[in-house]
Motif scaffolding. Structure first.
Motif, PDB file in Angstrom:
ATOM      1  N   ASP A 176      34.171  -6.495  21.357  1.00 22.15           N
ATOM      2  CA  ASP A 176      32.822  -7.100  20.969  1.00 22.15           C
ATOM      3  C   ASP A 176      32.684  -8.334  21.423  1.00 22.15           C
ATOM      4  OD1 ASP A 176      30.494  -5.333  20.358  1.00 22.15           O
ATOM      5  OD2 ASP A 176      32.087  -4.504  18.741  1.00 22.15           O
ATOM      6  N   VAL A 177      32.122  -8.895  22.313  1.00 26.10           N
ATOM      7  CA  VAL A 177      31.801 -10.115  22.775  1.00 26.10           C
ATOM      8  C   VAL A 177      30.390 -10.643  22.970  1.00 26.10           C
ATOM      9  CG1 VAL A 177      33.942  -9.960  24.264  1.00 26.10           C
ATOM     10  CG2 VAL A 177      32.059  -9.654  25.379  1.00 26.10           C
ATOM     11  N   GLY A 178      30.218 -11.839  23.277  1.00 24.15           N
ATOM     12  CA  GLY A 178      29.054 -12.478  23.347  1.00 24.15           C
ATOM     13  C   GLY A 178      29.059 -13.781  23.809  1.00 24.15           C
ATOM     14  N   SER A 179      27.751 -14.292  24.552  1.00 24.40           N
ATOM     15  CA  SER A 179      27.402 -15.757  24.584  1.00 24.40           C
ATOM     16  C   SER A 179      27.212 -16.461  23.300  1.00 24.40           C
ATOM     17  CB  SER A 179      26.695 -15.993  25.619  1.00 24.40           C
ATOM     18  OG  SER A 179      27.149 -15.539  26.695  1.00 24.40           O
ATOM     19  N   PRO A 180      27.449 -17.598  22.923  1.00 20.44           N
ATOM     20  CA  PRO A 180      26.849 -18.278  21.747  1.00 20.44           C
ATOM     21  C   PRO A 180      25.426 -18.562  22.158  1.00 20.44           C
ATOM     22  CG  PRO A 180      28.674 -19.605  22.820  1.00 20.44           C
ATOM     23  CD  PRO A 180      28.200 -18.557  23.782  1.00 20.44           C
ATOM     24  N   MET A 181      24.580 -18.556  20.827  1.00 23.83           N
ATOM     25  CA  MET A 181      23.318 -18.800  20.989  1.00 23.83           C
ATOM     26  C   MET A 181      22.934 -19.233  19.363  1.00 23.83           C
ATOM     27  SD  MET A 181      21.197 -15.017  20.754  1.00 23.83           S
ATOM     28  CE  MET A 181      19.661 -15.978  20.577  1.00 23.83           C
ATOM     29  N   TRP A 182      21.581 -19.963  19.619  1.00 28.33           N
ATOM     30  CA  TRP A 182      21.144 -20.216  18.332  1.00 28.33           C
ATOM     31  C   TRP A 182      19.691 -19.607  18.015  1.00 28.33           C
ATOM     32  CZ3 TRP A 182      21.856 -25.312  21.347  1.00 28.33           C
ATOM     33  CH2 TRP A 182      22.859 -26.084  20.735  1.00 28.33           C
ATOM     34  N   ALA A 183      19.488 -19.327  16.746  1.00 27.83           N
ATOM     35  CA  ALA A 183      18.281 -18.824  16.363  1.00 27.83           C
ATOM     36  C   ALA A 183      18.036 -17.480  16.846  1.00 27.83           C
ATOM     37  CB  ALA A 183      17.062 -19.796  16.694  1.00 27.83           C
ATOM     38  N   MET A 184      19.041 -16.605  16.426  1.00 29.08           N
ATOM     39  CA  MET A 184      19.100 -15.206  17.146  1.00 29.08           C
ATOM     40  C   MET A 184      18.011 -14.354  16.037  1.00 29.08           C
ATOM     41  SD  MET A 184      22.123 -12.240  16.730  1.00 29.08           S
ATOM     42  CE  MET A 184      23.132 -12.975  18.119  1.00 29.08           C
ATOM     43  N   HIS A 185      17.204 -13.836  16.906  1.00 26.08           N
ATOM     44  CA  HIS A 185      15.992 -13.033  16.262  1.00 26.08           C
ATOM     45  C   HIS A 185      14.781 -14.007  16.010  1.00 26.08           C
ATOM     46  CE1 HIS A 185      18.310  -9.086  15.115  1.00 26.08           C
ATOM     47  NE2 HIS A 185      18.628  -9.671  16.215  1.00 26.08           N
ATOM     48  N   SER A 186      14.856 -15.149  16.354  1.00 21.56           N
ATOM     49  CA  SER A 186      13.438 -15.937  16.420  1.00 21.56           C
ATOM     50  C   SER A 186      12.959 -15.301  17.803  1.00 21.56           C
ATOM     51  CB  SER A 186      13.924 -17.318  16.541  1.00 21.56           C
ATOM     52  OG  SER A 186      12.708 -18.239  17.059  1.00 21.56           O
ATOM     53  N   ILE A 187      11.503 -15.671  17.878  1.00 26.62           N
ATOM     54  CA  ILE A 187      10.834 -15.339  19.036  1.00 26.62           C
ATOM     55  C   ILE A 187      11.216 -16.343  20.081  1.00 26.62           C
ATOM     56  CG2 ILE A 187       8.683 -16.532  18.426  1.00 26.62           C
ATOM     57  CD1 ILE A 187       7.119 -14.096  19.522  1.00 26.62           C
ATOM     58  N   ARG A 188      11.716 -17.442  19.663  1.00 27.79           N
ATOM     59  CA  ARG A 188      12.271 -18.527  20.670  1.00 27.79           C
ATOM     60  C   ARG A 188      13.662 -18.713  20.630  1.00 27.79           C
ATOM     61  NH1 ARG A 188       9.642 -19.439  25.542  1.00 27.79           N
ATOM     62  NH2 ARG A 188      10.392 -21.683  26.164  1.00 27.79           N
ATOM     63  N   GLU A 189      14.652 -18.166  21.284  1.00 29.80           N
ATOM     64  CA  GLU A 189      15.965 -18.530  21.014  1.00 29.80           C
ATOM     65  C   GLU A 189      16.467 -19.290  22.029  1.00 29.80           C
ATOM     66  OE1 GLU A 189      16.975 -13.770  19.484  1.00 29.80           O
ATOM     67  OE2 GLU A 189      16.904 -14.157  21.701  1.00 29.80           O
ATOM     68  N   SER A 190      17.566 -19.843  21.732  1.00 27.19           N
ATOM     69  CA  SER A 190      18.289 -21.006  22.739  1.00 27.19           C
ATOM     70  C   SER A 190      19.933 -20.868  22.914  1.00 27.19           C
ATOM     71  CB  SER A 190      17.865 -22.202  22.349  1.00 27.19           C
ATOM     72  OG  SER A 190      18.112 -22.652  21.303  1.00 27.19           O
ATOM     73  N   ALA A 191      20.213 -21.227  23.980  1.00 29.95           N
ATOM     74  CA  ALA A 191      21.626 -21.049  24.280  1.00 29.95           C
ATOM     75  C   ALA A 191      22.275 -22.012  25.409  1.00 29.95           C
ATOM     76  CB  ALA A 191      21.901 -19.587  24.814  1.00 29.95           C
ATOM     77  N   GLY A 192      23.312 -21.941  25.867  1.00 31.07           N
ATOM     78  CA  GLY A 192      23.946 -23.170  26.799  1.00 31.07           C
ATOM     79  C   GLY A 192      24.101 -22.370  28.224  1.00 31.07           C
ATOM     80  N   VAL A 193      23.788 -23.224  29.084  1.00 26.53           N
ATOM     81  CA  VAL A 193      23.874 -22.680  30.553  1.00 26.53           C
ATOM     82  C   VAL A 193      25.082 -22.490  31.056  1.00 26.53           C
ATOM     83  CG1 VAL A 193      23.578 -23.738  32.900  1.00 26.53           C
ATOM     84  CG2 VAL A 193      21.647 -24.195  31.054  1.00 26.53           C
ATOM     85  N   LEU A 194      26.177 -23.465  30.677  1.00 33.19           N
ATOM     86  CA  LEU A 194      27.579 -22.951  31.138  1.00 33.19           C
ATOM     87  C   LEU A 194      28.036 -21.627  30.556  1.00 33.19           C
ATOM     88  CD1 LEU A 194      29.384 -26.426  30.680  1.00 33.19           C
ATOM     89  CD2 LEU A 194      28.574 -25.226  32.829  1.00 33.19           C
ATOM     90  N   ASP A 195      27.588 -21.142  29.440  1.00 33.17           N
ATOM     91  CA  ASP A 195      28.067 -19.971  28.818  1.00 33.17           C
ATOM     92  C   ASP A 195      27.407 -18.620  29.620  1.00 33.17           C
ATOM     93  OD1 ASP A 195      29.401 -21.382  26.651  1.00 33.17           O
ATOM     94  OD2 ASP A 195      27.611 -21.412  25.708  1.00 33.17           O
ATOM     95  N   HIS A 196      26.498 -18.794  30.067  1.00 28.95           N
ATOM     96  CA  HIS A 196      25.890 -17.624  30.729  1.00 28.95           C
ATOM     97  C   HIS A 196      26.561 -17.529  32.166  1.00 28.95           C
ATOM     98  CE1 HIS A 196      23.121 -14.299  31.672  1.00 28.95           C
ATOM     99  NE2 HIS A 196      22.827 -15.055  32.729  1.00 28.95           N
ATOM    100  N   ASP A 197      26.694 -18.569  32.619  1.00 29.82           N
ATOM    101  CA  ASP A 197      27.679 -18.478  33.984  1.00 29.82           C
ATOM    102  C   ASP A 197      29.076 -18.037  33.811  1.00 29.82           C
ATOM    103  OD1 ASP A 197      27.851 -19.126  36.914  1.00 29.82           O
ATOM    104  OD2 ASP A 197      29.154 -20.828  36.173  1.00 29.82           O
ATOM    105  N   SER A 198      29.752 -18.434  32.623  1.00 33.25           N
ATOM    106  CA  SER A 198      30.985 -18.049  32.350  1.00 33.25           C
ATOM    107  C   SER A 198      31.175 -16.730  31.872  1.00 33.25           C
ATOM    108  CB  SER A 198      31.719 -18.774  30.980  1.00 33.25           C
ATOM    109  OG  SER A 198      31.694 -20.160  31.282  1.00 33.25           O
ATOM    110  N   MET A 199      30.230 -16.049  31.170  1.00 39.02           N
ATOM    111  CA  MET A 199      30.230 -14.769  30.974  1.00 39.02           C
ATOM    112  C   MET A 199      30.209 -13.912  32.332  1.00 39.02           C
ATOM    113  SD  MET A 199      30.342 -12.359  28.741  1.00 39.02           S
ATOM    114  CE  MET A 199      29.942 -12.815  27.176  1.00 39.02           C
ATOM    115  N   ILE A 200      29.450 -14.220  33.339  1.00 41.67           N
ATOM    116  CA  ILE A 200      29.337 -13.569  34.595  1.00 41.67           C
ATOM    117  C   ILE A 200      30.756 -13.650  35.184  1.00 41.67           C
ATOM    118  CG2 ILE A 200      28.171 -13.411  36.828  1.00 41.67           C
ATOM    119  CD1 ILE A 200      25.500 -14.646  35.495  1.00 41.67           C
ATOM    120  N   LYS A 201      31.332 -14.726  35.193  1.00 47.40           N
ATOM    121  CA  LYS A 201      32.669 -14.806  35.907  1.00 47.40           C
ATOM    122  C   LYS A 201      33.419 -13.729  35.081  1.00 47.40           C
ATOM    123  CE  LYS A 201      32.238 -19.401  37.653  1.00 47.40           C
ATOM    124  NZ  LYS A 201      32.148 -20.875  37.072  1.00 47.40           N
ATOM    125  N   VAL A 202      33.717 -13.881  33.713  1.00 42.69           N
ATOM    126  CA  VAL A 202      34.510 -12.799  33.197  1.00 42.69           C
ATOM    127  C   VAL A 202      34.197 -11.598  33.433  1.00 42.69           C
ATOM    128  CG1 VAL A 202      35.613 -12.355  30.905  1.00 42.69           C
ATOM    129  CG2 VAL A 202      34.767 -14.541  31.313  1.00 42.69           C
TER     130      VAL A 202
END
Ligand code: ZN
Length: 433
Positions: free
Chosen positions: A400-426
Motif C-alpha cells: 500500500d502506497v500513496g502520494s502525501p496530501m493535506w486535508a483528505m476528504h475535504s472538498i478542496r484537497e491539496s498536495a505537492g507537484v513533485l510527488d505526483h511526478d515521482s509516483m508516475i516515475k515509480v
C-alpha cells in the motif's frame, strides 16, 4: 513532460471527472487514443498476446491491461489498484424539500467527507441517469450541470457564536439539504427535478426513471505556492492515483513491455468496497481469470501465475501539517514533495509487509525518486484502503502506497507537484520490472 505539466494534466483530468462515472469515461477516452480495445463481459474473449484491452463494469469501475507476450506463468500479473470514487453528498431519490419559500434538495452522505468544507462553495450536480428509451429499453447516460446550481450557505457567526471554538457541526438529516430555487409549493410540479434533468440531457422527464447523482465543486484545480510547488482540487483522493497509474501505463516503455500488466480502478472504496464493482467484489478476480482462460492457461498455471504476481495499491497518504503537530506520529512525519509514501500497519489495515515494501523501495531507487514511510499514531485508529481486501482474496503480494496530501476528504484537497511526478516515475519502473 515536466512535473508541473503532469500536474496540469491531472487537474484537467479531475475537472473533467466530477463523478466516478465521468472519471471512467475520461480514462476510456485516453485509452482509445492508444488503441485499447473494449471488452464486454457478456461476450466471449479471444485475447491476443501483445494487445491492449479494457473492461468497464457498471460505468464506474475499469480494468485496462496488456496481455503480455511472455508466458503468464513466468511473469505473473503486475497490478496497480486505485479507486475512482470520493466521499461527498448524493442526491436522494425523492429530493424535493419545499418550505419557507425555498426549494432544497435532500442529500445522503457518501463515505466520510469533511462536511463543513461543503458550505459556501459553488456546487453543482453530476452522475448517471437511467431512463426508458422510445423503444421501451432501459438505457443510461452521464449528466453534468456545468454551472453552479446548488449551495449550502453557512450559518452567520452571529447565530453560531462558538463556531471558532467548537467547529462547524452539521446535522446530517436537517442541515445538509442544498438550496436550488425560490419556487413555492403552488408553483412546484412533482416532476420538477426530472425536468431539471431533462433540460440538461434532452431526455424527457417522463422517460427518466432513476439516478445516481453526486454534488461536486465547480471550482477548477490550481497550482499554488511561491513557486507553484503545490496544487489543489477536489477528489485528489483518489483520482491523483488513478491519473498517475494511467500516465505511467501509457508511457511508451511500458506499452512496449512483454509482461502482463493491468490497472484496476474501483468505485465504492469510500463505503467499504462491497459491491459488484467494488474492490471486495468479483471484478478483479473475474478479469484475471478470464485473461488466463482466454490465453489457454490451465487452472494450476493460473494459480502459479497469481503466486508470481505483485500488486501496488495506490491511495493518497496523510502529509504532515505543522499547524497540527499532535495529530501525527512524531517519527513518521510524511512531507509534501518528499516522495511516495509506503504505508505500514501491524493490524493489516494496510497490506504492506517487509518484502512488498522492500520491492517498492527497489522501484523508487530505480526511478531515482525519494520515498517515505508512514505509520499512524498508535493511539488513533488507522484508515484503510483496497490493498488488504484484494490481496486477501487473490493471495497476491501487495504494497500500500500513496502520494502525501493535506486535508483528505475535504472538498478542496491539496498536495505537492513533485510527488505526483515521482509516483508516475515509480509506477513506470514497476510495470517494466
Ligand atoms: Zn482513498
Amino acid at each position: 513532460m515536466t512535473a508541473q505539466q503532469q500536474v496540469k494534466d491531472l487537474l484537467q483530468f479531475i475537472d473533467n471527472s466530477p463523478s466516478a462515472f465521468h472519471a471512467v469515461k475520461s480514462i476510456e477516452e485516453s485509452l482509445l487514443q492508444f488503441d485499447f480495445k473494449p471488452l464486454d463481459e457478456k461476450q466471449k474473449w479471444l485475447l491476443k498476446p501483445g494487445t491492449r484491452y479494457y473492461v468497464i463494469r457498471d460505468d464506474s469501475s475499469i480494468i485496462f491491461f496488456v496481455a503480455g507476450t511472455k508466458p503468464l506463468v513466468e511473469t505473473g500479473y503486475k497490478i496497480l489498484g486505485a479507486h475512482t470514487d470520493s466521499p461527498g453528498l448524493k442526491i436522494k431519490p425523492n429530493p424535493l424539500i419545499n418550505n419557507n419559500g425555498l426549494l432544497r434538495l435532500g442529500v445522503e452522505v457518501y463515505g466520510d467527507p469533511i462536511l463543513a468544507t461543503f458550505t459556501d462553495r459553488d456546487l453543482s450536480i453530476a452522475g448517471r441517469i437511467s431512463y426508458k428509451t422510445t423503444e421501451g429499453k432501459i438505457s443510461s447516460q452521464l449528466i453534468r450541470f456545468e454551472e453552479s446550481l446548488i449551495r449550502l450557505p453557512n450559518l452567520a457567526i452571529h447565530m453560531n457564536r462558538m463556531v471558532n471554538e467548537k467547529g462547524l457541526k452539521l446535522h446530517k438529516q436537517n442541515e445538509l439539504p442544498l438550496i436550488i430555487s425560490t419556487l413555492i409549493e403552488e408553483q412546484l410540479c412533482p416532476d420538477y427535478f426530472k425536468q431539471c434533468l431533462e433540460k440538461q440531457t434532452a431526455i424527457k422527464a417522463e422517460q427518466i426513471l432513476s439516478w445516481e447523482l453526486n454534488v461536486y465543486d465547480t471550482q477548477t484545480g490550481v497550482l499554488w505556492g511561491d513557486e507553484q510547488q503545490f496544487y489543489a482540487n477536489s477528489q485528489l483522493d483518489n483520482l491523483a492515483s488513478c491519473h498517475a497509474g494511467l500516465r505511467a501505463f501509457l508511457d511508451n516503455t511500458v506499452l512496449q513491455n512483454n509482461n502482463t500488466r493491468l490497472c484496476a480502478f474501483f468505485d465504492h472504496e469510500e463505503v467499504g468496497s462491497e459491491s459488484t464493482k467494488g474492490a471486495n467484489g468479483s471484478f478483479l478476480p473475474d478479469i484475471l481469470q478470464r485473461i488466463a482462460l482466454s490465453l489457454n492457461i490451465n487452472s494450476e498455471d493460473y494459480q502459479r501465475a497469481l503466486a508470481q504476481s505483485f500488486m501496488i495499491s495506490a491511495d493518497m497518504a496523510h502529509a504532515y501539517q505543522p499547524n497540527f503537530p499532535s495529530a501525527y506520529e512524531p517519527e513518521h512525519k510524511v512531507k509534501v514533495n518528499k516522495g511516495p509514501v509506503i504505508k505500514m500497519n501491524a493490524n493489516q489495515r494496510y497490506s504492506s509487509e517487509s518484502i512488498s515494501a522492500a520491492q517498492f523501495i527497489h522501484c523508487c531507487e530505480q526511478a531515482e525518486v525519494p520515498y517515505q514511510s508512514y505509520s499512524h499514531r498508535t493511539d488513533i485508529p488507522c484508515g484503510s484502503t483496497i490493498g488488504p481486501m484484494t490481496s486477501a482474496k487473490l493471495g497476491i503480494r501487495t504494497v500500500d502506497v500513496g502520494s502525501p496530501m493535506w486535508a483528505m476528504h475535504s472538498i478542496r484537497e491539496s498536495a505537492g507537484v513533485l510527488d505526483h511526478d515521482s509516483m508516475i516515475k515509480v509506477l513506470k519502473c514497476f510495470f517494466i520490472s
